[in-house]
Every structure is written in structure tokens, then in C-alpha cells.
Design a protein around this motif. Sequence first.
Motif, PDB file in Angstrom:
ATOM      1  N   ASP A  61      -1.907  17.262   0.811  1.00  0.00           N
ATOM      2  CA  ASP A  61      -1.046  16.269   1.453  1.00  0.00           C
ATOM      3  C   ASP A  61       0.259  16.123   0.670  1.00  0.00           C
ATOM      4  OD1 ASP A  61      -0.444  14.123   3.328  1.00  0.00           O
ATOM      5  OD2 ASP A  61      -0.688  12.798   1.604  1.00  0.00           O
ATOM      6  N   HIS A  62       0.138  16.106  -0.654  1.00  0.00           N
ATOM      7  CA  HIS A  62       1.336  15.960  -1.496  1.00  0.00           C
ATOM      8  C   HIS A  62       2.289  17.142  -1.290  1.00  0.00           C
ATOM      9  CE1 HIS A  62       3.513  14.501  -5.087  1.00  0.00           C
ATOM     10  NE2 HIS A  62       3.782  15.793  -5.258  1.00  0.00           N
ATOM     11  N   MET A  94       7.110   1.417   3.870  1.00  0.00           N
ATOM     12  CA  MET A  94       6.447   2.650   3.450  1.00  0.00           C
ATOM     13  C   MET A  94       7.476   3.766   3.308  1.00  0.00           C
ATOM     14  SD  MET A  94       3.240   2.905   2.809  1.00  0.00           S
ATOM     15  CE  MET A  94       2.556   1.660   3.848  1.00  0.00           C
ATOM     16  N   THR A  95       7.257   4.585   2.383  1.00  0.00           N
ATOM     17  CA  THR A  95       8.224   5.638   2.120  1.00  0.00           C
ATOM     18  C   THR A  95       8.084   6.774   3.095  1.00  0.00           C
ATOM     19  OG1 THR A  95       6.678   6.425   0.502  1.00  0.00           O
ATOM     20  CG2 THR A  95       8.569   5.214  -0.301  1.00  0.00           C
ATOM     21  N   PRO A 131      -3.270  16.005   9.282  1.00  0.00           N
ATOM     22  CA  PRO A 131      -4.555  15.530   8.750  1.00  0.00           C
ATOM     23  C   PRO A 131      -4.444  14.116   8.208  1.00  0.00           C
ATOM     24  CG  PRO A 131      -3.546  17.152   7.290  1.00  0.00           C
ATOM     25  CD  PRO A 131      -2.656  17.039   8.474  1.00  0.00           C
ATOM     26  N   PRO A 132      -5.598  13.453   7.970  1.00  0.00           N
ATOM     27  CA  PRO A 132      -5.542  12.082   7.440  1.00  0.00           C
ATOM     28  C   PRO A 132      -4.913  12.039   6.052  1.00  0.00           C
ATOM     29  CG  PRO A 132      -7.802  12.907   7.466  1.00  0.00           C
ATOM     30  CD  PRO A 132      -6.962  13.908   8.182  1.00  0.00           C
ATOM     31  N   ARG A 133      -4.359  10.867   5.742  1.00  0.00           N
ATOM     32  CA  ARG A 133      -3.675  10.694   4.449  1.00  0.00           C
ATOM     33  C   ARG A 133      -4.304   9.505   3.723  1.00  0.00           C
ATOM     34  NH1 ARG A 133       2.511  10.614   4.867  1.00  0.00           N
ATOM     35  NH2 ARG A 133       2.211  12.768   4.202  1.00  0.00           N
ATOM     36  N   ARG A 134      -4.390   9.618   2.403  1.00  0.00           N
ATOM     37  CA  ARG A 134      -5.044   8.562   1.612  1.00  0.00           C
ATOM     38  C   ARG A 134      -4.016   7.527   1.165  1.00  0.00           C
ATOM     39  NH1 ARG A 134      -8.809   8.435  -3.507  1.00  0.00           N
ATOM     40  NH2 ARG A 134      -7.521  10.076  -4.420  1.00  0.00           N
ATOM     41  N   TYR A 135      -4.262   6.285   1.530  1.00  0.00           N
ATOM     42  CA  TYR A 135      -3.421   5.171   1.091  1.00  0.00           C
ATOM     43  C   TYR A 135      -4.162   4.381   0.017  1.00  0.00           C
ATOM     44  CZ  TYR A 135       0.096   5.881   4.669  1.00  0.00           C
ATOM     45  OH  TYR A 135       1.104   6.414   5.439  1.00  0.00           O
ATOM     46  N   PHE A 136      -3.389   3.919  -0.933  1.00  0.00           N
ATOM     47  CA  PHE A 136      -3.973   3.175  -2.059  1.00  0.00           C
ATOM     48  C   PHE A 136      -3.568   1.703  -1.980  1.00  0.00           C
ATOM     49  CE2 PHE A 136      -3.534   7.557  -3.349  1.00  0.00           C
ATOM     50  CZ  PHE A 136      -4.741   7.821  -3.962  1.00  0.00           C
ATOM     51  N   LEU A 192     -12.176  18.560   5.176  1.00  0.00           N
ATOM     52  CA  LEU A 192     -11.470  17.297   4.984  1.00  0.00           C
ATOM     53  C   LEU A 192     -12.427  16.217   4.506  1.00  0.00           C
ATOM     54  CD1 LEU A 192      -9.205  17.207   8.158  1.00  0.00           C
ATOM     55  CD2 LEU A 192      -8.470  17.448   5.797  1.00  0.00           C
ATOM     56  N   ARG A 227       2.396  19.212   1.235  1.00  0.00           N
ATOM     57  CA  ARG A 227       2.913  19.216   2.610  1.00  0.00           C
ATOM     58  C   ARG A 227       4.041  18.194   2.747  1.00  0.00           C
ATOM     59  NH1 ARG A 227      -1.868  19.392   4.793  1.00  0.00           N
ATOM     60  NH2 ARG A 227      -2.112  17.158   4.637  1.00  0.00           N
ATOM     61  N   TYR A 277       2.869  10.300  -2.662  1.00  0.00           N
ATOM     62  CA  TYR A 277       4.299  10.567  -2.782  1.00  0.00           C
ATOM     63  C   TYR A 277       5.112   9.278  -2.679  1.00  0.00           C
ATOM     64  CZ  TYR A 277       8.939  12.394  -1.783  1.00  0.00           C
ATOM     65  OH  TYR A 277      10.283  12.650  -1.821  1.00  0.00           O
ATOM     66  N   GLY A 278       4.645   8.339  -1.840  1.00  0.00           N
ATOM     67  CA  GLY A 278       5.331   7.050  -1.739  1.00  0.00           C
ATOM     68  C   GLY A 278       5.338   6.335  -3.075  1.00  0.00           C
ATOM     69  N   TRP A 318      -8.582   6.450   3.930  1.00  0.00           N
ATOM     70  CA  TRP A 318      -7.991   7.574   4.659  1.00  0.00           C
ATOM     71  C   TRP A 318      -7.471   7.068   5.983  1.00  0.00           C
ATOM     72  CZ3 TRP A 318      -7.082  12.158   2.474  1.00  0.00           C
ATOM     73  CH2 TRP A 318      -7.742  12.439   1.277  1.00  0.00           C
ATOM     74  N   ASP A 325      -5.745  15.436  -1.444  1.00  0.00           N
ATOM     75  CA  ASP A 325      -4.572  14.769  -2.030  1.00  0.00           C
ATOM     76  C   ASP A 325      -3.498  15.801  -2.374  1.00  0.00           C
ATOM     77  OD1 ASP A 325      -5.349  12.134  -1.899  1.00  0.00           O
ATOM     78  OD2 ASP A 325      -6.220  12.080  -3.908  1.00  0.00           O
ATOM     79  N   SER A 355       0.874  -1.173   0.000  1.00  0.00           N
ATOM     80  CA  SER A 355       0.000   0.000   0.000  1.00  0.00           C
ATOM     81  C   SER A 355       0.908   1.219   0.000  1.00  0.00           C
ATOM     82  CB  SER A 355      -0.913   0.019   1.229  1.00  0.00           C
ATOM     83  OG  SER A 355      -0.150   0.263   2.392  1.00  0.00           O
ATOM     84  N   ALA A 356       0.401   2.318  -0.494  1.00  0.00           N
ATOM     85  CA  ALA A 356       1.237   3.523  -0.551  1.00  0.00           C
ATOM     86  C   ALA A 356       0.367   4.751  -0.700  1.00  0.00           C
ATOM     87  CB  ALA A 356       2.228   3.430  -1.718  1.00  0.00           C
ATOM     88  N   TYR A 357       0.860   5.871  -0.216  1.00  0.00           N
ATOM     89  CA  TYR A 357       0.193   7.140  -0.510  1.00  0.00           C
ATOM     90  C   TYR A 357       0.865   7.742  -1.750  1.00  0.00           C
ATOM     91  CZ  TYR A 357       4.115   9.155   2.140  1.00  0.00           C
ATOM     92  OH  TYR A 357       5.357   9.501   2.600  1.00  0.00           O
ATOM     93  N   TRP A 363      -9.690  16.496 -14.311  1.00  0.00           N
ATOM     94  CA  TRP A 363     -10.808  15.904 -13.562  1.00  0.00           C
ATOM     95  C   TRP A 363     -12.165  16.220 -14.176  1.00  0.00           C
ATOM     96  CZ3 TRP A 363      -9.544  12.618  -9.700  1.00  0.00           C
ATOM     97  CH2 TRP A 363      -8.246  12.711  -9.196  1.00  0.00           C
ATOM     98  N   TYR A 375      -4.873  21.856 -14.044  1.00  0.00           N
ATOM     99  CA  TYR A 375      -5.016  20.603 -13.287  1.00  0.00           C
ATOM    100  C   TYR A 375      -6.490  20.200 -13.181  1.00  0.00           C
ATOM    101  CZ  TYR A 375      -4.487  17.113  -9.620  1.00  0.00           C
ATOM    102  OH  TYR A 375      -4.534  15.930  -8.902  1.00  0.00           O
ATOM    103  N   TYR A 422      -2.170  11.619  -9.544  1.00  0.00           N
ATOM    104  CA  TYR A 422      -3.445  11.549  -8.818  1.00  0.00           C
ATOM    105  C   TYR A 422      -4.658  11.354  -9.743  1.00  0.00           C
ATOM    106  CZ  TYR A 422      -0.787  12.657  -4.648  1.00  0.00           C
ATOM    107  OH  TYR A 422       0.116  12.601  -3.616  1.00  0.00           O
TER     108      TYR A 422
END
Lengths: 116, 236
Positions: free
Chosen positions: B45-46, B1-2, A81-86, B216, B48, A38-39, A74, B42, A34-36, B68, B64, A58
Motif C-alpha cells: 500500500d505504501h 486525511m492526506t 485493495p483495503p488500506r490500514r488506518y491507525f 490480503l 502504491r 503515508y498520511g 482495514w 502495508d 486517524s491516518a494510514y 520484525w 527490513y 511501520y
Amino acid sequence: MIVAVVVAREDRESQWLKGVLDLAVLAALVREGSAYGYGLLRSLAEAGLTGLKGGTLYPLLGRLEDDGLVRSEWVTGSSGPPRRYFFVTAAGRAELEAGRAGWGAFAARMSTALEG
Amino acid sequence: MTGRGDGIRPRPDAAAAYGAMLAEQLRQGGLAEPRVRVVVADLLDHVRTTGEDPVQAFGQPADYARAWVRPLSRWRVLGRAVATAVGAVGMFAAVTAFFRGGSWSARMSVTIGDLVVLAVFALGAGVLPWTLELWLGHRAARRVGRRPRVPDVVIRAGVMLLVLGLLFTVFTAFDPEVWEPVVLGPPRPVVFVVGMVVAAVLSMVRQPRSPALPRLPGTPERWWERTPGRPGRRRR
């Protein structure tokens, strides 16, 4: 003249990548588990696909999610804040397997076609 | 995880401003609010995480957003402008009928002057937001990080002066008696009820400027935040 040739070559690689970037993302997700966002970019960069931007990744992840190949959650961390993992779904793994086979066959045909 | 990325952190307010502009473009394109929240979250978060400049990582907000949603077509803009104008006229008529003195059973006297004022009001309420404001929003969303040559406030002031000048010219070009003849005499309750019904159209039309940063993802949507839009299917 040299600049034009280099730009044309980059354009060609960009076109190739467009056709298979979804497979590369699915493969990166399988590698990571799994990764967000940027990962995933880092994982893709480690695999040699450098220079990808968030503005490309994205929307692609969104399309993969719409197609049921990827799902997301999330996750709330200890701070921020929460982060989205895929995650890859079963359909995503099947798509990746089919894509790998298709790419292998296509690459072999192209190699033959490009031989001098 | 990165892990977290390195680099210079962009100013949080710059990322938020970018996110708000992106949200506005997505809403204009008809993306449902829950999906707008996800796209903007998204992005934030990116930015940040990586410390990247949002324009470098995602391009200008207007560009961008096109990944969408489709940009508004001229017909959709025209339709929304007409709907906004009609709804505004309905509200104007209902308020006028409500506050008009006298008996509720009496008929209202609508003069030519009233109709001209109503037409000007409709143009102002429907056309200006969907032309001038829409354009200003697009302009801002294509020029993040660059100062516009002519500030928005100057353009707005110029357009207002032009409109007021036109109105003044029209009203002073004719004899005052021209505006006085009564052309309609609808019953007051009918004007009020029809006006209220027509004004409800306004609640079904997205407004062109909605640059608020979305909340959020996952937070429940309040009823007054529900706006019409596609549930989230995007262009391919």
C-alpha cells in the motif's frame, strides 16, 4: 573534517529521535484523528520530522499496536485493495500526555546542563 | 486525511517481487502468516501510494524483515534440517514398505546399500534445503535491484554435480559385494506405520523457501496454509 562533524551531528539527532519517535507518531495520530502510513509520514514531515522512511514507521506502529497504544482497521475504498488506518487508543493518549510531561522536564534539565 | 503521493510509480511486479521476498524472510523468522499478510500489505500500500522504490523506502527485504523477526539462529537451522531429514526418511520408508511386493506379514531386508541410499536421501532432503536454498534466499533478499554475479541455477547445478560426483566416487570405490549384506529385517507393517508417523514431522516444519505473495489481510486462512509460527509478537 567538516563532513565528519556533519555526519556526527546527524547521528546524534538520529539517536535523540529514536527515543521520542513513538511520541511524535502518537501526537501526529492525535492531530489527524486517524491516518494510514503515508498520511502519518506527511503529518510528521509537516511537523518538521522530514526524511522518515516507511521502513522505520511501520515496525514502530506495529510495536505501538502490540502495546495497545494504537489500534488499526482495514478500510475498503471505492477502488484498490483495503488500506490500514491507525487510531490512538485511550492508553495511547495517556502515554502521550506522560511523554510530553517527561520530555518537557528532560528538555529543561538538558538546557540547564548545556548552558555555558 | 492526506492524499496520494506524487512520484514515479514503481513497476507493480517489482513491488510484488519485493513483497514475496519479504514474506519469505518473515516466514523463515517464524512470524505467523496473518501477521506476514499485514506487514506485506502495508508495504504494498505504501509503495502504491507514494510511488517510492521499495528498496529506498524500506531497505533490502532481509534488512527490513529484521525489524520484525530475529534471523534464524544456527541451532534453529540445524534443528529444522534434522527434522526435515527425519521426516523425509520416514516418508521414504513408508512408501518403500507400501510398494514392496509380497506378503505384508513378511520382514523387509535392509542392506548396507539401502542404508547408504537412505542416508544420502536424508542429506539431500534435509541438508540441501536448509543450507543451499536458505543461503540463496538470503542472497536474493539482500540484492534486490542488483544482478548476482553467479546465477542461482549455476550454483544449484554446481552443487548437484558435486554431490553426484561424490556419490559416484563412493559407490565405485568399493566392491559391489560390500553393499549386499542384510543388516536389518523389520516387519513390513512396522516400517510402514513408523514411517508414516515420522513423516508427519514434515508437516510441522516450515520449509526454507516460501516466496509466495501472501493474500490480503482478513481473508480466511485455509487449513493447508496453516504453518507453525509465533502468533505475531516481534522483537523489540
